[in-house]
Design a protein around this motif. Structure first.
Motif, mmCIF file in Angstrom:
data_model
loop_
_atom_site.group_PDB
_atom_site.id
_atom_site.type_symbol
_atom_site.label_atom_id
_atom_site.label_comp_id
_atom_site.label_asym_id
_atom_site.label_seq_id
_atom_site.Cartn_x
_atom_site.Cartn_y
_atom_site.Cartn_z
ATOM 1 N N ASP A 132 0.810 -1.215 0.000
ATOM 2 C CA ASP A 132 0.000 0.000 0.000
ATOM 3 C C ASP A 132 0.847 1.271 0.000
ATOM 4 O OD1 ASP A 132 -2.212 -1.574 -0.014
ATOM 5 O OD2 ASP A 132 -2.929 -0.998 1.974
ATOM 6 N N SER A 133 1.895 1.300 0.815
ATOM 7 C CA SER A 133 2.710 2.509 0.920
ATOM 8 C C SER A 133 3.388 2.834 -0.415
ATOM 9 C CB SER A 133 3.757 2.372 2.027
ATOM 10 O OG SER A 133 4.573 1.239 1.791
ATOM 11 N N LYS A 134 3.895 1.804 -1.097
ATOM 12 C CA LYS A 134 4.524 2.018 -2.406
ATOM 13 C C LYS A 134 3.490 2.448 -3.437
ATOM 14 C CE LYS A 134 8.278 -1.284 -1.740
ATOM 15 N NZ LYS A 134 8.851 -2.571 -2.164
ATOM 16 N N LEU A 135 2.325 1.839 -3.378
ATOM 17 C CA LEU A 135 1.260 2.185 -4.316
ATOM 18 C C LEU A 135 0.802 3.622 -4.124
ATOM 19 C CD1 LEU A 135 -0.561 1.243 -6.585
ATOM 20 C CD2 LEU A 135 -2.071 0.219 -4.885
ATOM 21 N N LEU A 136 0.679 4.056 -2.892
ATOM 22 C CA LEU A 136 0.291 5.446 -2.619
ATOM 23 C C LEU A 136 1.341 6.429 -3.126
ATOM 24 C CD1 LEU A 136 -1.267 5.142 0.939
ATOM 25 C CD2 LEU A 136 -2.455 5.689 -1.198
ATOM 26 N N ARG A 137 2.616 6.101 -2.913
ATOM 27 C CA ARG A 137 3.682 6.977 -3.426
ATOM 28 C C ARG A 137 3.600 7.068 -4.947
ATOM 29 N NH1 ARG A 137 6.851 4.772 0.803
ATOM 30 N NH2 ARG A 137 7.660 3.142 -0.563
ATOM 31 N N LEU A 138 3.382 5.925 -5.597
ATOM 32 C CA LEU A 138 3.273 5.906 -7.057
ATOM 33 C C LEU A 138 2.066 6.714 -7.533
ATOM 34 C CD1 LEU A 138 4.369 4.841 -9.753
ATOM 35 C CD2 LEU A 138 2.968 2.781 -9.415
ATOM 36 N N ASP A 198 -7.153 7.251 4.459
ATOM 37 C CA ASP A 198 -6.214 7.195 5.573
ATOM 38 C C ASP A 198 -5.715 5.756 5.719
ATOM 39 O OD1 ASP A 198 -4.733 7.364 7.880
ATOM 40 O OD2 ASP A 198 -6.362 8.163 9.118
ATOM 41 N N PRO A 199 -4.447 5.501 5.359
ATOM 42 C CA PRO A 199 -3.920 4.135 5.444
ATOM 43 C C PRO A 199 -3.847 3.589 6.864
ATOM 44 C CG PRO A 199 -2.184 5.682 4.842
ATOM 45 C CD PRO A 199 -3.465 6.452 4.860
#
Length: 187
Positions: free
Chosen positions: A3-9, A66-67
């Motif tokens: 999720d964190s990588k996807l949000l950054r992308l 909000d993750p």
């Protein structure tokens, strides 16, 4: 992709982020949407439009996500469920005018819909949810996350600070308790 990588992308390159998001979750969202549609009045374009709306809303409302509250997977499942329900309600309204006094026109609204069936289904859901809550923590959270939000055992383990094997064991035991409570056989 996490999720964190996807949000950054998604923030860095929205086009590539949306492509990855859809590649990763389109099947799940489609299954949730299709599961909410009943009856023969829906066509595949209804499903596809609803799925597209879910991803569109996720992107346009990305700032509200909000993750810390839920995973992207869970969030998309909830969005899909609500969009599917909205589309189903619109379909019922589009079927034309009907009279509550005319039984024939009520039957034309939906062959599969009955008020008694809807009430019975709500009662069953309420009974199951009450039984799940009675399991206590963390079992009730595990069951809700796994079967309502569709989270994986790994995601649940990370969120609840348990091991994956512990989550799987607790899931198995909790399901056996529920089966026994509702008159089924333990597995």
């Amino acid at each position: 992709m996490e999720d964190s990588k996807l949000l950054r992308l998604l923030h860095k390159d929205p086009s590539a982020g949306m492509e990855q998001l859809m590649n990763q979750y389109a099947g799940l969202v489609y299954a949730v949407v299709k599961g909410k549609y009943t009856g023969s009045c829906y066509v595949s374009t209804d499903f596809e439009d609803c799925v597209a709306d879910v991803f569109s809303e996720f992107y346009t409302e990305l700032a509200k996500y909000d993750p810390k509250i839920s995973s992207i997977k869970s969030y998309l499942c909830v969005l899909a469920r609500y969009h599917a329900i909205d589309v189903a309600r619109k379909r019922v309204r589009q079927r034309g005018d009907f009279s509550l006094d005319d039984e024939d026109s009520l039957l034309q609204i939906a062959d599969n819909f009955t008020i008694e069936g809807d009430i019975a289904e709500d009662e069953i859901r309420h009974e199951v949810l009450s039984a799940v809550k009675e399991l206590g923590e963390p079992d009730s959270s595990i069951i809700i996350r796994k079967y309502y939000f569709g989270e994986s055992s790994k995601d649940i383990a990370d969120a609840l600070k348990l091991t994956v094997s512990n989550v799987d064991t607790r899931t198995h035991r909790a399901l056996n308790k529920l089966r026994k409570l509702f008159g089924g056989k333990e597995v």
